[in-house]
Design a protein around this motif. Structure first.
Motif, PDB file in Angstrom:
ATOM      1  N   PRO A 170       9.334   2.987  -7.447  1.00 56.86           N
ATOM      2  CA  PRO A 170       9.777   2.732  -6.070  1.00 56.86           C
ATOM      3  C   PRO A 170      10.408   1.354  -5.881  1.00 56.86           C
ATOM      4  O   PRO A 170      11.334   1.204  -5.083  1.00 56.86           O
ATOM      5  CB  PRO A 170       8.507   2.895  -5.227  1.00 56.86           C
ATOM      6  CG  PRO A 170       7.379   2.742  -6.170  1.00 56.86           C
ATOM      7  CD  PRO A 170       7.879   3.200  -7.511  1.00 56.86           C
ATOM      8  N   VAL A 171       9.937   0.356  -6.620  1.00 57.51           N
ATOM      9  CA  VAL A 171      10.524  -0.990  -6.485  1.00 57.51           C
ATOM     10  C   VAL A 171      11.987  -0.964  -6.899  1.00 57.51           C
ATOM     11  O   VAL A 171      12.856  -1.502  -6.204  1.00 57.51           O
ATOM     12  CB  VAL A 171       9.717  -2.031  -7.295  1.00 57.51           C
ATOM     13  CG1 VAL A 171      10.497  -3.321  -7.458  1.00 57.51           C
ATOM     14  CG2 VAL A 171       8.382  -2.304  -6.616  1.00 57.51           C
ATOM     15  N   LEU A 214       9.426  10.036  -3.692  1.00 54.92           N
ATOM     16  CA  LEU A 214       9.239   8.592  -3.736  1.00 54.92           C
ATOM     17  C   LEU A 214       9.769   7.875  -2.495  1.00 54.92           C
ATOM     18  O   LEU A 214       9.524   6.689  -2.323  1.00 54.92           O
ATOM     19  CB  LEU A 214       9.952   8.004  -4.957  1.00 54.92           C
ATOM     20  CG  LEU A 214       9.240   8.097  -6.282  1.00 54.92           C
ATOM     21  CD1 LEU A 214      10.091   7.473  -7.380  1.00 54.92           C
ATOM     22  CD2 LEU A 214       7.888   7.444  -6.239  1.00 54.92           C
ATOM     23  N   GLU A 215      10.476   8.568  -1.639  1.00 57.03           N
ATOM     24  CA  GLU A 215      11.114   7.912  -0.497  1.00 57.03           C
ATOM     25  C   GLU A 215      10.130   7.145   0.390  1.00 57.03           C
ATOM     26  O   GLU A 215      10.418   6.005   0.762  1.00 57.03           O
ATOM     27  CB  GLU A 215      11.922   8.914   0.326  1.00 57.03           C
ATOM     28  CG  GLU A 215      12.776   8.275   1.398  1.00 57.03           C
ATOM     29  CD  GLU A 215      13.796   7.271   0.844  1.00 57.03           C
ATOM     30  OE1 GLU A 215      14.142   6.337   1.589  1.00 57.03           O
ATOM     31  OE2 GLU A 215      14.242   7.401  -0.303  1.00 57.03           O
ATOM     32  N   PRO A 216       8.967   7.708   0.742  1.00 63.81           N
ATOM     33  CA  PRO A 216       8.037   6.911   1.567  1.00 63.81           C
ATOM     34  C   PRO A 216       7.587   5.625   0.861  1.00 63.81           C
ATOM     35  O   PRO A 216       7.477   4.578   1.489  1.00 63.81           O
ATOM     36  CB  PRO A 216       6.856   7.855   1.806  1.00 63.81           C
ATOM     37  CG  PRO A 216       7.446   9.223   1.669  1.00 63.81           C
ATOM     38  CD  PRO A 216       8.495   9.098   0.590  1.00 63.81           C
ATOM     39  N   ASP A 217       7.364   5.699  -0.440  1.00 64.32           N
ATOM     40  CA  ASP A 217       6.953   4.511  -1.182  1.00 64.32           C
ATOM     41  C   ASP A 217       8.097   3.506  -1.277  1.00 64.32           C
ATOM     42  O   ASP A 217       7.897   2.302  -1.154  1.00 64.32           O
ATOM     43  CB  ASP A 217       6.488   4.900  -2.587  1.00 64.32           C
ATOM     44  CG  ASP A 217       5.208   5.725  -2.553  1.00 64.32           C
ATOM     45  OD1 ASP A 217       4.472   5.640  -1.560  1.00 64.32           O
ATOM     46  OD2 ASP A 217       4.954   6.457  -3.518  1.00 64.32           O
ATOM     47  N   ALA A 239       0.880  -1.174   0.000  1.00 66.04           N
ATOM     48  CA  ALA A 239       0.000   0.000   0.000  1.00 66.04           C
ATOM     49  C   ALA A 239       0.915   1.220   0.000  1.00 66.04           C
ATOM     50  O   ALA A 239       1.565   1.517   1.000  1.00 66.04           O
ATOM     51  CB  ALA A 239      -0.911  -0.004   1.225  1.00 66.04           C
ATOM     52  N   PHE A 240       0.991   1.896  -1.135  1.00 67.12           N
ATOM     53  CA  PHE A 240       1.896   3.033  -1.266  1.00 67.12           C
ATOM     54  C   PHE A 240       1.313   4.278  -0.597  1.00 67.12           C
ATOM     55  O   PHE A 240       0.182   4.672  -0.904  1.00 67.12           O
ATOM     56  CB  PHE A 240       2.173   3.336  -2.738  1.00 67.12           C
ATOM     57  CG  PHE A 240       3.024   2.312  -3.412  1.00 67.12           C
ATOM     58  CD1 PHE A 240       4.350   2.158  -3.054  1.00 67.12           C
ATOM     59  CD2 PHE A 240       2.512   1.505  -4.415  1.00 67.12           C
ATOM     60  CE1 PHE A 240       5.161   1.214  -3.675  1.00 67.12           C
ATOM     61  CE2 PHE A 240       3.308   0.564  -5.048  1.00 67.12           C
ATOM     62  CZ  PHE A 240       4.630   0.413  -4.673  1.00 67.12           C
ATOM     63  N   PRO A 241       2.089   4.931   0.277  1.00 68.18           N
ATOM     64  CA  PRO A 241       1.608   6.161   0.914  1.00 68.18           C
ATOM     65  C   PRO A 241       1.222   7.239  -0.088  1.00 68.18           C
ATOM     66  O   PRO A 241       0.245   7.956   0.119  1.00 68.18           O
ATOM     67  CB  PRO A 241       2.791   6.616   1.772  1.00 68.18           C
ATOM     68  CG  PRO A 241       3.595   5.394   2.006  1.00 68.18           C
ATOM     69  CD  PRO A 241       3.400   4.532   0.784  1.00 68.18           C
ATOM     70  N   SER A 242       1.957   7.357  -1.176  1.00 68.59           N
ATOM     71  CA  SER A 242       1.653   8.416  -2.136  1.00 68.59           C
ATOM     72  C   SER A 242       0.320   8.186  -2.833  1.00 68.59           C
ATOM     73  O   SER A 242      -0.292   9.120  -3.327  1.00 68.59           O
ATOM     74  CB  SER A 242       2.765   8.538  -3.184  1.00 68.59           C
ATOM     75  OG  SER A 242       2.814   7.372  -3.976  1.00 68.59           O
TER      76      SER A 242
END
Length: 139
Positions: free
Chosen positions: A80-81, A48-51, A35-38
């Motif tokens: 992000p991956v 992209l750091e949180p993701d 579940a991506f924060p963005s």
């Protein structure tokens, strides 16, 4: 030898539950979704750091338990991956005397940018004509 854990990373505009319908068909595997924060908590992507950290954390949790992992990235999730897995391959971990690691990456219609490249760079350096730039968000 146990089967690897499958970690699914959905593209933009998709919830973490997007892959849930196929999980019953993969009952021999442990399946997880990102579940991506963005995507879940924001209206725009500025960082992209949180993701990236969400992906790395999910993978790290599995490999710390000695599990091998396959990461499946759809569309935008390639960004992000690709940034999250440095040092987590099975070969790198084995060289450090550790068990588990990323054994495969699967990309489904995903972006594969070069190191340091963003999404626009993956489009060849020019936004596609259907992109709408809202200059009120540009700092």
């Amino acid at each position: 030898m146990p089967k690897p854990t499958l970690i699914f990373a959905p593209g933009a505009w998709y919830p973490s539950t997007a892959f849930d319908p196929i999980f019953p068909k993969l009952s021999d595997y442990k399946c997880r979704s990102i579940a991506f924060p963005s995507i879940t908590k924001a209206t725009e992507v500025k960082d992209l750091e949180p993701d990236t950290q969400v992906v790395r954390s999910a993978v790290q949790e599995e490999i710390d338990d000695g599990q091998d992992v396959i990461v499946i990235a759809h569309s935008w999730a390639g960004l992000p991956v690709n940034s999250a897995l440095d040092g987590l391959s099975k070969l790198e971990r084995e060289a450090a005397g550790l068990q588990g690691g990323v054994v495969k990456l699967v990309f489904i219609a995903a972006f594969l940018p070069q190191i340091g490249e963003g999404l626009i760079g993956a489009f060849g350096g020019t936004p596609p004509p259907w992109y709408v730039l809202d200059v009120s968000f540009v700092s």
